[in-house]
Design a protein around this motif. Structure first.
Motif, PDB file in Angstrom:
ATOM      1  N   GLY A 200      38.988  58.836  47.495  1.00 10.69           N
ATOM      2  CA  GLY A 200      38.320  58.682  46.202  1.00 10.69           C
ATOM      3  C   GLY A 200      39.273  58.507  45.039  1.00 10.69           C
ATOM      4  O   GLY A 200      38.880  58.068  43.969  1.00 10.69           O
TER       5      GLY A 200
ATOM      6  N   ARG B 165      36.179  46.660  46.819  1.00 13.72           N
ATOM      7  CA  ARG B 165      37.222  47.598  46.383  1.00 13.72           C
ATOM      8  C   ARG B 165      36.727  49.036  46.396  1.00 13.72           C
ATOM      9  O   ARG B 165      37.270  49.901  45.727  1.00 13.72           O
ATOM     10  N   MET B 166      35.696  49.303  47.207  1.00 15.56           N
ATOM     11  CA  MET B 166      35.175  50.628  47.467  1.00 15.56           C
ATOM     12  C   MET B 166      34.416  51.179  46.268  1.00 15.56           C
ATOM     13  O   MET B 166      33.201  51.219  46.281  1.00 15.56           O
ATOM     14  N   CYS B 167      35.104  51.664  45.231  1.00 11.61           N
ATOM     15  CA  CYS B 167      34.421  52.372  44.162  1.00 11.61           C
ATOM     16  C   CYS B 167      35.385  52.598  43.006  1.00 11.61           C
ATOM     17  O   CYS B 167      36.574  52.365  43.129  1.00 11.61           O
ATOM     18  N   ALA B 168      34.825  53.076  41.902  1.00  9.65           N
ATOM     19  CA  ALA B 168      35.651  53.515  40.784  1.00  9.65           C
ATOM     20  C   ALA B 168      36.300  54.847  41.149  1.00  9.65           C
ATOM     21  O   ALA B 168      35.706  55.657  41.847  1.00  9.65           O
ATOM     22  N   ASN B 169      37.514  55.067  40.696  1.00  6.83           N
ATOM     23  CA  ASN B 169      38.233  56.266  41.152  1.00  6.83           C
ATOM     24  C   ASN B 169      37.504  57.529  40.712  1.00  6.83           C
ATOM     25  O   ASN B 169      36.969  57.616  39.610  1.00  6.83           O
ATOM     26  N   VAL B 170      37.471  58.479  41.633  1.00  5.67           N
ATOM     27  CA  VAL B 170      36.587  59.632  41.469  1.00  5.67           C
ATOM     28  C   VAL B 170      37.047  60.603  40.392  1.00  5.67           C
ATOM     29  O   VAL B 170      36.208  61.122  39.644  1.00  5.67           O
TER      30      VAL B 170
ATOM     31  N   ARG C  96      41.575  56.371  44.846  1.00  3.57           N
ATOM     32  CA  ARG C  96      41.960  54.970  44.713  1.00  3.57           C
ATOM     33  C   ARG C  96      43.442  54.863  44.407  1.00  3.57           C
ATOM     34  O   ARG C  96      43.867  54.416  43.329  1.00  3.57           O
TER      35      ARG C  96
ATOM     36  N   ASN D 142      37.106  50.668  37.587  1.00  6.74           N
ATOM     37  CA  ASN D 142      38.437  51.200  37.314  1.00  6.74           C
ATOM     38  C   ASN D 142      38.950  50.531  36.051  1.00  6.74           C
ATOM     39  O   ASN D 142      39.862  49.719  36.070  1.00  6.74           O
TER      40      ASN D 142
END
Lengths: 251, 381
Positions: free
Chosen positions: A82, B195-200, A84, B22
C-alpha cells in the motif's frame, strides 16, 4: 526475435508460476540481449522470497555490457504494497542509452516524484533485521502455506502442479482429458459464484491455454485447506463422464 | 471527500464519484490518456501549467491554447475560447486559481466556460489544486457547482492548500451526467488498476487534512505569511522600472511582464532550482491569430512562497539605480519595523543591486558574492 525487438522482459522470481530461474538460463538470456542489442528488463519484485535454498540471482550481476533495468520494491518482500514504494536500478553501458534515460527522466518529472513517506520507508526496510527470512524458512508462515497448498492441490484428480521455488503462487494445470474447459475466465467466474473462492485464470497472465489458474499462497493454512477443498468440490462438477477414475455427481 | 464537495454547494456529491491519485499530476495523465485519441483536441489556457500541454501531446492529442487576457486580470476570454472549438475538440481545461498567473476566475466567466462545454459537448476539466488559496476575500467558485448537465472532472489534492506535496495525495471528483461517460470511466478505472491504487499513508492524511481546523485560513488572511509575501512581492516588483505585475488574487505566483528589450547575452540561464521561470516555459501560441503581436517583453513567474534567485532582465542601468535607492530605503524601514518579509526584501534588493552593478561592470557576473548573499537570507522565506 525480429529487427523490431527492443527489449527482453524477464520475471524472476516468477508471477504466476513461482519459478526461480537457474544461473545458466539467466546467462543465456543475458547473452541474447547482448547479441541482439536489447534492453534487459528484470522484474525482480519477489527477489527475497525463495524456498528450500533456491537461489535468486540479480540479472544485473551477470553482465556489465548489457543495458539492464532492474525493478523491485517494498510491496512483496517487505509486505508494504500500500505504500506504493518501488524502484528501478539502471546498470550496464548507460552512455548507449542517454536519450532514452533523458526521456525516462522527463516522464518521471511529469508526476513530480515518488511519495515521500514511502521513500522514508525504504531505508528502514532494507536495513537491519529481515523478517522475510523467518517467513520463508521451514516453520515460517509462507513456507508452511506453500507446502499445504501444494499437497492439497496434488490430491485432486487431474490437477498437475509444480511446487514453487519462490514468490507466493502455484500455477496448476487441469488435465483437459478430465476437465474440458472452454474458457478459463468463465471457469473462475463460476468458481467464484459457486464456492466464493477467487483465483486468477491463466489467460489473465497472457498464458496460451485455458487449462491453468493461479493460486496465491498468502492465506493462512486453515483458509487454504478450506479453499482448496472448495476447488476440489467445484472441479468434481467439471469432470467428464468418461473420466477413467470414476466420477462424482456435480453438486 | 464527498462531504467536502457537499459543503461547497454540490449537494449530491457521492463517494463513488471520487477517485484518488498519487498526486494530481498522475490523475491529469490518466484522465487524458483515457480520453484522447489521435487528432483529438483539448482547449488549454495560455499561460498554463505545462503538464496539461505535455500530457495532452503524450497521449496523442493536440493542445489548442486559448490566450488568457493580460489586460483583464489574466481571465479567460470566452469568445476567444469558443472561436477555437472544432469538431475535434474533446475537452476544455481551466486552471482556477491559476498557475502561473495567480488569477481567480469570477463566477460570470466560469458560467460562460461551462456553457461552452455544454453547447459543444466538451468534458470540462477543472484544475482547482489551489482552490483554498485566495486573498482579499475573492470568491472561489468550484466549476462543478455551476452545472449538473456538463460532465466535469474536478482536480484537487493536498499539495498546495494543505502543503504536503511530498505525500502525493490528490483526487478527482466526477460530476454531471456520468451515464454519458460510462465507457470513458470504465477506461479510466482500467488505467487506475494498472498502477494498483493511491498510496495508503496519504489516503489516511486526507481525512485529517480536510476536517477540523484549517490552517490555510491564517496564512491567506492579512498578516498571514502567504498574504504578506504576495503583497510585498507585488509591490516591490512593480517598483522596478519596466516590470508590470498583476496582483494575484490566489495561488502562489506573480506573472510579470517585462516591458523593455533586453540583450540575450546578459541573460542568466535559470538554474533548475530557480524560482523565476522564463516565459518560454509556458505554452504560448495563438497570439498571431488574435492579431496581437507579442511584445519584446518576457513574462517571469515569481512564486511568492520562495525567494527569487535570478535578477530580471531589462534596462540594467536604471534598474540598478532604482534598486540601490530602494535597497537603502528598505534597510531604513526594516530598522524601524523589522518583519521577516521586509528583511528579506531588503537583502534581495541589495543582492539585485550588486548583481546589476556587476553585470554593468566587468561583463562576467561574479557569482560568489551572489551565492554568499543568498546563503545569508533568512530561512523559510
Amino acid at each position: 526475435m525480429t529487427d523490431r525487438t527492443k527489449a527482453l522482459v524477464v520475471i524472476n522470481l516468477n508471477n504466476p508460476t513461482g519459478a526461480v530461474y537457474p544461473k545458466e538460463i539467466l546467462e543465456a538470456l543475458v547473452d541474447i540481449a547482448r547479441r541482439h542489442n536489447l534492453i534487459l528488463m528484470a522484474d525482480e519484485i519477489y527477489e527475497k522470497i525463495t524456498y528450500d535454498g533456491a537461489e535468486a540471482i540479480n540479472m544485473c550481476t551477470l553482465a556489465d555490457d548489457v543495458f539492464t533495468i532492474t525493478y523491485s520494491g517494498l510491496s512483496k518482500t517487505w509486505r508494504a504494497a500500500g505504500f506504493r514504494s518501488g524502484w528501478c536500478y539502471i546498470s550496464g553501458p548507460q552512455y548507449r542509452a542517454k536519450s532514452y534515460l533523458e526521456g525516462l527522466q522527463l516522464m518521471s518529472n511529469l508526476r513530480m516524484c515518488p511519495n515521500v513517506p514511502g521513500q522514508h520507508a525504504i531505508q528502514t526496510a532494507l536495513g537491519g533485521y529481515q523478517s522475510i527470512d523467518d517467513l520463508i524458512a521451514p516453520g515460517g508462515l509462507l513456507h508452511e502455506q506453500r507446502q499445504v497448498a501444494y499437497d492439497r492441490l496434488r490430491e485432486i484428480e487431474g490437477v498437475q502442479v509444480e511446487q514453487m521455488d519462490g514468490a507466493m503462487y502455484l500455477f496448476p494445470r487441469l488435465d483437459p482429458e478430465i476437465y474440458p474447459i472452454e474458457s478459463d475466465e468463465a471457469f473462475v467466474i463460476e468458481l467464484l459464484r459457486q464456492q466464493k473462492i477467487l483465483v486468477s485464470h491463466g489467460r489473465a497472465f497472457n498464458w496460451i491455454d485455458d487449462q491453468h489458474f493461479r493460486l496465491v499462497t498468502l492465506p493462512a493454512v486453515a483458509e487454504l485447506e478450506s479453499a482448496i477443498e472448495g476447488i476440489s468440490d467445484f472441479l468434481a462438477g467439471y469432470r467428464t463422464p468418461s473420466a477413467p477414475h470414476g466420477c462424482s455427481e456435480a453438486g | 471527500m464527498a462531504q467536502y464537495y457537499q459543503a461547497r454547494g454540490i449537494e449530491n456529491a457521492d463517494p463513488d464519484d471520487i477517485y484518488l491519485g498519487n498526486g494530481v499530476s498522475e490523475l491529469i495523465t490518466m484522465v487524458l490518456q483515457a480520453l484522447l485519441g489521435p487528432g483529438d483536441e483539448v482547449l488549454i489556457p495560455a499561460p498554463d501549467y505545462p503538464l496539461w500541454t505535455g500530457a495532452t501531446k503524450l497521449c496523442g492529442g493536440t493542445p489548442v491554447h486559448y490566450i488568457c487576457d493580460e489586460e483583464n486580470r489574466w481571465w479567460p476570454d470566452p469568445e476567444e475560447i469558443e472561436a477555437k472549438v472544432t469538431e475535434n475538440t474533446k475537452a476544455l481545461v481551466l486552471i482556477n486559481p491559476n498557475n502561473p498567473t495567480g488569477a481567480v476566475y469570477p463566477r460570470h466567466i466560469l458560467e460562460k466556460l461551462v456553457d461552452i462545454a455544454r453547447r459543444h459537448h466538451l468534458m470540462l476539466l477543472a484544475d482547482e489544486i489551489y482552490e483554498n488559496i485566495t486573498f482579499d476575500d475573492v470568491e472561489m467558485v468550484n466549476a462543478a457547482s455551476l452545472s449538473d448537465d456538463v460532465v466535469t472532472i474536478t482536480f484537487s489534492g493536498l499539495s498546495k492548500t494543505w502543503r504536503v506535496a511530498g505525500f502525493r495525495s490528490g483526487w478527482i471528483y466526477v460530476s454531471g451526467p456520468k451515464q454519458r461517460a460510462a465507457s470513458y470511466l470504465e477506461g479510466l478505472e482500467l488505467l487506475m488498476n494498472m498502477r494498483m491504487c493511491a498510496n495508503v499513508p496519504a489516503q489516511h492524511a486526507l481525512q485529517a487534512a480536510l476536517g477540523g481546523y484549517q490552517s490555510i485560513g491564517e496564512l491567506i488572511a492579512p498578516g498571514g505569511r502567504l498574504y504578506e509575501q504576495r503583497t510585498t512581492a507585488h509591490r516591490l516588483l512593480n517598483e522596478i522600472p519596466g516590470v508590470d505585475a498583476h496582483r494575484a488574487d490566489g495561488a502562489l505566483y506573480l506573472f510579470l511582464a517585462w516591458m523593455q528589450r533586453c540583450t540575450p547575452s546578459k541573460m542568466m540561464r535559470p538554474s533548475s532550482s530557480s524560482c523565476c521561470v522564463p516565459r518560454r516555459f509556458w505554452s504560448r501560441t495563438g497570439a498571431r491569430s488574435t492579431g496581437r503581436t507579442p511584445s519584446t517583453s518576457g513574462w517571469w513567474r515569481c512564486p511568492v512562497s520562495r525567494t527569487w534567485r535570478r535578477p530580471l532582465r531589462g534596462s540594467l542601468t536604471s534598474s540598478a539605480t532604482i534598486a540601490r535607492e530602494r535597497s537603502r530605503a528598505s534597510e531604513a524601514a526594516c530598522a524601524q519595523a523589522p518583519g521577516r518579509g521586509q528583511a528579506a526584501s531588503a537583502v534581495l534588493l541589495q543582492l539585485l543591486t550588486d548583481l546589476l552593478e556587476a553585470l554593468l561592470g566587468a561583463g562576467e557576473p561574479p557569482l560568489a558574492p551572489v551565492r554568499q548573499g543568498f546563503a545569508a537570507l533568512p530561512q523559510r522565506q
